[in-house]
Design an enzyme around this catalytic site. Sequence first.
Site, PDB file in Angstrom:
ATOM      1  N   GLU A   1       0.885   3.869   1.896  1.00 43.96           N
ATOM      2  CA  GLU A   1       1.363   4.243   3.230  1.00 43.96           C
ATOM      3  C   GLU A   1       2.571   3.410   3.630  1.00 43.96           C
ATOM      4  O   GLU A   1       3.560   3.928   4.152  1.00 43.96           O
ATOM      5  CB  GLU A   1       0.264   4.036   4.294  1.00 43.96           C
TER       6      GLU A   1
ATOM      7  N   CYS B   1      -5.939   1.220   5.707  1.00 45.78           N
ATOM      8  CA  CYS B   1      -6.483  -0.056   6.161  1.00 45.78           C
ATOM      9  C   CYS B   1      -5.913  -0.366   7.554  1.00 45.78           C
ATOM     10  O   CYS B   1      -5.058   0.362   8.062  1.00 45.78           O
ATOM     11  CB  CYS B   1      -6.116  -1.169   5.177  1.00 45.78           C
TER      12      CYS B   1
ATOM     13  N   HIS C   1       0.843  -1.189   0.000  1.00 45.27           N
ATOM     14  CA  HIS C   1       0.000   0.000   0.000  1.00 45.27           C
ATOM     15  C   HIS C   1       0.884   1.247   0.000  1.00 45.27           C
ATOM     16  O   HIS C   1       2.053   1.203   0.393  1.00 45.27           O
ATOM     17  CB  HIS C   1      -0.918  -0.006   1.212  1.00 45.27           C
TER      18      HIS C   1
ATOM     19  N   CYS D   1      -1.954  -0.960   7.559  1.00 43.93           N
ATOM     20  CA  CYS D   1      -1.201   0.289   7.412  1.00 43.93           C
ATOM     21  C   CYS D   1      -1.344   1.157   8.665  1.00 43.93           C
ATOM     22  O   CYS D   1      -0.394   1.841   9.050  1.00 43.93           O
ATOM     23  CB  CYS D   1      -1.650   1.050   6.174  1.00 43.93           C
TER      24      CYS D   1
END
Length: 144
Positions: free
Chosen positions: A75, A101, A73, A104
């Site tokens: 992040e 999410c 992801h 993360c």
Amino acid sequence: MGIPNIEKQLKLDERYLRMAMVWSENSYCTRRQVGALLVKDKMIISDGYNGTPSGFENVCEDENNKTKPYVLHAEANAITKVAKSNNSSEGATLYVTSSPCLECSKLIIQAGIKRVVFSESYRINDGVDLLERAGVVVVKVDLH
């Protein structure tokens, strides 16, 4: 006196979010492109977008259009990138185009990031709930 500071912060938040939106265009993912910027003391100290790990093919989805399990992801990419630098994410703000999410959010908390600003809500809200529980300031900004 306090209101102009709030307006100034909102303008900064909108600008950094628009920059994260542009950064998301670097992603090879077709289902969803997400961008992230890590900002500390008004300096961008890291950036990230969703994609495969270094050295992997730039294909995020399998033949059934499902995201491959090893796709990082935005992040996570920004946080791991700052870890390889001389910068510290302690007290930084993370600007990300989509709300984090759960996985993360755990990284965000452990990285010492104190504020997360996003523009689109992820389909599941458990990441935001965890951030708020940990005392991380979470701000949703609608870009118009």
